[in-house]
Each structure stands twice: as C-alpha cells, then as structure tokens.
Write a protein that holds these residues in place. Structure first.
Motif, PDB file in Angstrom:
ATOM      1  N   LEU A 176       0.826  -1.209   0.000  1.00  0.00           N
ATOM      2  CA  LEU A 176       0.000   0.000   0.000  1.00  0.00           C
ATOM      3  C   LEU A 176       0.859   1.258   0.000  1.00  0.00           C
ATOM      4  O   LEU A 176       0.501   2.270  -0.619  1.00  0.00           O
ATOM      5  CB  LEU A 176      -0.937  -0.010   1.207  1.00  0.00           C
ATOM      6  CG  LEU A 176      -2.095  -1.007   1.099  1.00  0.00           C
ATOM      7  CD1 LEU A 176      -2.729  -1.249   2.461  1.00  0.00           C
ATOM      8  CD2 LEU A 176      -3.140  -0.508   0.114  1.00  0.00           C
ATOM      9  N   ALA A 200      -9.847  -3.333   8.405  1.00  0.00           N
ATOM     10  CA  ALA A 200      -9.839  -2.840   7.025  1.00  0.00           C
ATOM     11  C   ALA A 200      -9.349  -1.405   7.019  1.00  0.00           C
ATOM     12  O   ALA A 200      -9.638  -0.637   7.945  1.00  0.00           O
ATOM     13  CB  ALA A 200     -11.225  -2.922   6.407  1.00  0.00           C
ATOM     14  N   HIS A 236     -10.941   3.607  -1.414  1.00  0.00           N
ATOM     15  CA  HIS A 236     -10.316   2.321  -1.688  1.00  0.00           C
ATOM     16  C   HIS A 236     -10.210   1.580  -0.361  1.00  0.00           C
ATOM     17  O   HIS A 236      -9.540   2.043   0.566  1.00  0.00           O
ATOM     18  CB  HIS A 236      -8.920   2.562  -2.289  1.00  0.00           C
ATOM     19  CG  HIS A 236      -8.257   1.341  -2.843  1.00  0.00           C
ATOM     20  ND1 HIS A 236      -6.930   1.347  -3.211  1.00  0.00           N
ATOM     21  CD2 HIS A 236      -8.723   0.095  -3.112  1.00  0.00           C
ATOM     22  CE1 HIS A 236      -6.613   0.150  -3.683  1.00  0.00           C
ATOM     23  NE2 HIS A 236      -7.674  -0.623  -3.624  1.00  0.00           N
ATOM     24  N   ILE A 283      -9.373  -1.943   1.828  1.00  0.00           N
ATOM     25  CA  ILE A 283      -8.544  -3.146   1.772  1.00  0.00           C
ATOM     26  C   ILE A 283      -8.724  -3.925   3.068  1.00  0.00           C
ATOM     27  O   ILE A 283      -8.629  -3.364   4.166  1.00  0.00           O
ATOM     28  CB  ILE A 283      -7.051  -2.785   1.583  1.00  0.00           C
ATOM     29  CG1 ILE A 283      -6.848  -1.972   0.299  1.00  0.00           C
ATOM     30  CG2 ILE A 283      -6.184  -4.046   1.553  1.00  0.00           C
ATOM     31  CD1 ILE A 283      -6.881  -0.478   0.483  1.00  0.00           C
ATOM     32  N   SER A 284      -8.963  -5.216   2.956  1.00  0.00           N
ATOM     33  CA  SER A 284      -9.144  -6.058   4.149  1.00  0.00           C
ATOM     34  C   SER A 284      -7.801  -6.554   4.676  1.00  0.00           C
ATOM     35  O   SER A 284      -6.795  -6.611   3.961  1.00  0.00           O
ATOM     36  CB  SER A 284     -10.036  -7.253   3.826  1.00  0.00           C
ATOM     37  OG  SER A 284      -9.340  -8.227   3.052  1.00  0.00           O
ATOM     38  N   GLU A 340      -6.534 -11.044  -0.155  1.00  0.00           N
ATOM     39  CA  GLU A 340      -7.270 -10.056   0.641  1.00  0.00           C
ATOM     40  C   GLU A 340      -8.291  -9.405  -0.277  1.00  0.00           C
ATOM     41  O   GLU A 340      -8.082  -9.300  -1.484  1.00  0.00           O
ATOM     42  CB  GLU A 340      -6.347  -8.990   1.243  1.00  0.00           C
ATOM     43  CG  GLU A 340      -5.378  -9.492   2.297  1.00  0.00           C
ATOM     44  CD  GLU A 340      -6.033  -9.905   3.600  1.00  0.00           C
ATOM     45  OE1 GLU A 340      -7.240  -9.618   3.792  1.00  0.00           O
ATOM     46  OE2 GLU A 340      -5.343 -10.524   4.435  1.00  0.00           O
ATOM     47  N   THR A 362     -10.453  -6.231  -1.756  1.00  0.00           N
ATOM     48  CA  THR A 362     -10.464  -4.778  -1.909  1.00  0.00           C
ATOM     49  C   THR A 362     -11.761  -4.389  -2.616  1.00  0.00           C
ATOM     50  O   THR A 362     -12.432  -5.214  -3.226  1.00  0.00           O
ATOM     51  CB  THR A 362      -9.258  -4.240  -2.729  1.00  0.00           C
ATOM     52  OG1 THR A 362      -9.485  -4.432  -4.132  1.00  0.00           O
ATOM     53  CG2 THR A 362      -7.960  -4.905  -2.332  1.00  0.00           C
ATOM     54  N   ARG A 376     -13.352  -0.514  -4.535  1.00  0.00           N
ATOM     55  CA  ARG A 376     -13.255   0.929  -4.772  1.00  0.00           C
ATOM     56  C   ARG A 376     -14.675   1.460  -4.952  1.00  0.00           C
ATOM     57  O   ARG A 376     -15.412   0.951  -5.799  1.00  0.00           O
ATOM     58  CB  ARG A 376     -12.407   1.234  -6.015  1.00  0.00           C
ATOM     59  CG  ARG A 376     -10.958   0.762  -5.896  1.00  0.00           C
ATOM     60  CD  ARG A 376     -10.242   0.847  -7.237  1.00  0.00           C
ATOM     61  NE  ARG A 376      -8.917   0.272  -7.181  1.00  0.00           N
ATOM     62  CZ  ARG A 376      -7.804   0.943  -6.876  1.00  0.00           C
ATOM     63  NH1 ARG A 376      -7.868   2.246  -6.639  1.00  0.00           N
ATOM     64  NH2 ARG A 376      -6.635   0.331  -6.835  1.00  0.00           N
ATOM     65  N   ASP A 380      -6.888  -6.473  -8.200  1.00  0.00           N
ATOM     66  CA  ASP A 380      -6.833  -5.021  -8.003  1.00  0.00           C
ATOM     67  C   ASP A 380      -5.822  -4.412  -8.970  1.00  0.00           C
ATOM     68  O   ASP A 380      -4.657  -4.829  -9.000  1.00  0.00           O
ATOM     69  CB  ASP A 380      -6.440  -4.719  -6.548  1.00  0.00           C
ATOM     70  CG  ASP A 380      -6.555  -3.245  -6.193  1.00  0.00           C
ATOM     71  OD1 ASP A 380      -5.778  -2.438  -6.750  1.00  0.00           O
ATOM     72  OD2 ASP A 380      -7.407  -2.899  -5.358  1.00  0.00           O
ATOM     73  N   PHE A 432      -4.624  -9.408  -4.232  1.00  0.00           N
ATOM     74  CA  PHE A 432      -5.615  -8.434  -3.797  1.00  0.00           C
ATOM     75  C   PHE A 432      -6.803  -8.534  -4.753  1.00  0.00           C
ATOM     76  O   PHE A 432      -6.734  -8.078  -5.892  1.00  0.00           O
ATOM     77  CB  PHE A 432      -5.019  -7.026  -3.790  1.00  0.00           C
ATOM     78  CG  PHE A 432      -3.958  -6.843  -2.728  1.00  0.00           C
ATOM     79  CD1 PHE A 432      -4.302  -6.478  -1.437  1.00  0.00           C
ATOM     80  CD2 PHE A 432      -2.617  -7.061  -3.025  1.00  0.00           C
ATOM     81  CE1 PHE A 432      -3.336  -6.322  -0.460  1.00  0.00           C
ATOM     82  CE2 PHE A 432      -1.638  -6.905  -2.056  1.00  0.00           C
ATOM     83  CZ  PHE A 432      -1.993  -6.535  -0.766  1.00  0.00           C
ATOM     84  N   GLN A 458     -10.294  -7.612  -6.031  1.00  0.00           N
ATOM     85  CA  GLN A 458     -11.201  -6.468  -5.973  1.00  0.00           C
ATOM     86  C   GLN A 458     -12.624  -6.891  -6.302  1.00  0.00           C
ATOM     87  O   GLN A 458     -12.874  -7.534  -7.334  1.00  0.00           O
ATOM     88  CB  GLN A 458     -10.731  -5.392  -6.948  1.00  0.00           C
ATOM     89  CG  GLN A 458     -11.532  -4.092  -6.853  1.00  0.00           C
ATOM     90  CD  GLN A 458     -10.839  -2.953  -7.562  1.00  0.00           C
ATOM     91  OE1 GLN A 458      -9.637  -2.757  -7.432  1.00  0.00           O
ATOM     92  NE2 GLN A 458     -11.594  -2.203  -8.339  1.00  0.00           N
TER      93      GLN A 458
END
Length: 218
Positions: free
Chosen positions: A25, A56, A69, A71-72, A95, A97, A99, A159, A174, A176
């Motif tokens: 990130l 998150a 945005h 993210i977990s 994980e 995500t 948006r 993502d 990631f 999404q």
C-alpha cells in the motif's frame, strides 16, 4: 524463506503478513495515512468475535475520479507463524479490496462494504472454499442493503494497482470486488464461465480502468 530464515528475521511480536500488505500500500499511497477500522464487532475472530476480517483500511484516492479504496486484513496470514514460513499461499491466499464512488446515502466512510467483506469471509471460513479472479457473486439484492441501486452482484478482478505480492507466508492476491448491474449479472448467470467474467471485466475496464463501483450506475 525457510523456517530458520524466518525465525532469524522475525520475532513473535512481529506481524510479517500485515507489514507486507502495508508495504504494498505504501507503494501506491506513500505516506498517506488510511482510516483503519478494527473488527466491527469489537472482538477478534480468533478469540470469539463474529468478524473473520481483523480490520480494514480506507484510503481516499483521486486517481481516475475521487473514490474510496478499501482493503481487508485477515484473509491472509498476518501474524508471526513460523509453521507457515515460505508457503505457496498465505492462508487463503488473498485479501479483499473494493473501490467505491461517493454515494449520497453514505455518511462518512462506507463501512457497509466492510460488512460485505466479512460476510464473504464467513463463507470462506465455514465452507473452506476460497475466491479467485474472474469469478462472480450474486448478492441476491442490492449490495448495499436497503438501498435503491441496480448494483446487485460482484465480479472479482485483480486489483489494478495492488496486484499480487509475495509475503513471508506465501502469495497474496488483492481481489477487488467490482459491482455489476442486474442485467450484467443475468448475463453471467446465463453463461457462468470464467471466460465470460473475464470478458465482462475487460469491457468494464475500457471506461473504468480502476474498476470503481458506482451505486448510481444503471
């Protein structure tokens, strides 16, 4: 990474998986501080809580258009665990995500999306089945409960900014969650193939490169 290398690099107080997510990130958001939400039920899942996700983070992004945005943390191995060192996949290997474009009924951060992630996480933990790219998920109604929106399901994409990473516990993707309309969902239900989902994601991305979910989209 071998167990010996892992034990040499980390201590039991370290959170190697969490740090790996944060490092990825940081590549996108630099020194921007996210708004981090601990388990919404107030108790961690490992000690009896109802939310499998340990937390998150929500970032404000102005890329493409302003959006949030999310993210977990918790579908991958976050904490020190020498038995998991050098694995192929870190825990479930991903994980979540999402948006989200601003929505008129959201007051502050759209924490309802974290509830969605937790619901999906409960399915994974209880069934032992995980999510992957190019799958789709019917929501059986609006993805935001009690909301007038035509977004009634998700497709799952990698993502566009975060992609995949290698962590001390293995690979993490990631994934999404991308909102789709009732008509798009019906199309996938008629042809529920990986290739159909992949083609839909590519089509959405032509005008929406970051795959931002807009609850007002028809």
């Amino acid at each position: 990474m071998t167990t010996a290398e892992y034990k040499k690099q980390f201590t039991e107080e370290d959170t190697p998986g969490w740090k790996a997510i944060d490092d990825q990130l940081d590549k996108v958001y630099g020194n921007t501080e996210p708004r981090h939400y601990p388990p919404l039920c107030g108790i961690h899942y490992a000690i009896g809580g109802t939310d499998p996700i340990d937390g998150a983070s929500i970032y404000d992004s102005s890329k493409q258009v302003f959006h949030r945005h999310i993210i977990s943390y918790g579908m991958s191995e976050l904490y020190y665990n020498e038995e998991k060192a050098g694995g192929t996949f870190s825990k479930w290997g991903f994980e979540f995500t999402i948006r989200l474009a601003p929505f008129k009924d959201d007051e502050g951060d759209p924490t309802w999306a974290i509830h969605v992630m937790n619901n999906l996480a409960r399915y994974v933990f209880s069934s032992g089945r995980w999510f992957e790219e190019n799958q789709f998920i019917p929501a059986n109604g609006p993805i935001r409960l009690n909301t007038e929106t035509d977004i009634t399901g998700f497709v799952i994409a990698l993502d566009p900014e975060l992609g995949k990473i290698e962590t001390p516990h293995g690979e993490v993707s990631f994934l999404q969650l991308v909102g789709v309309t009732s008509a798009e969902l019906a199309q996938l239900l008629q042809n529920p193939t990986t290739e159909a989902v992949k083609e839909m994601i590519a089509g959405l991305q032509q005008n929406n490169p970051l795959l931002i979910t807009d609850l007002d989209r028809k």
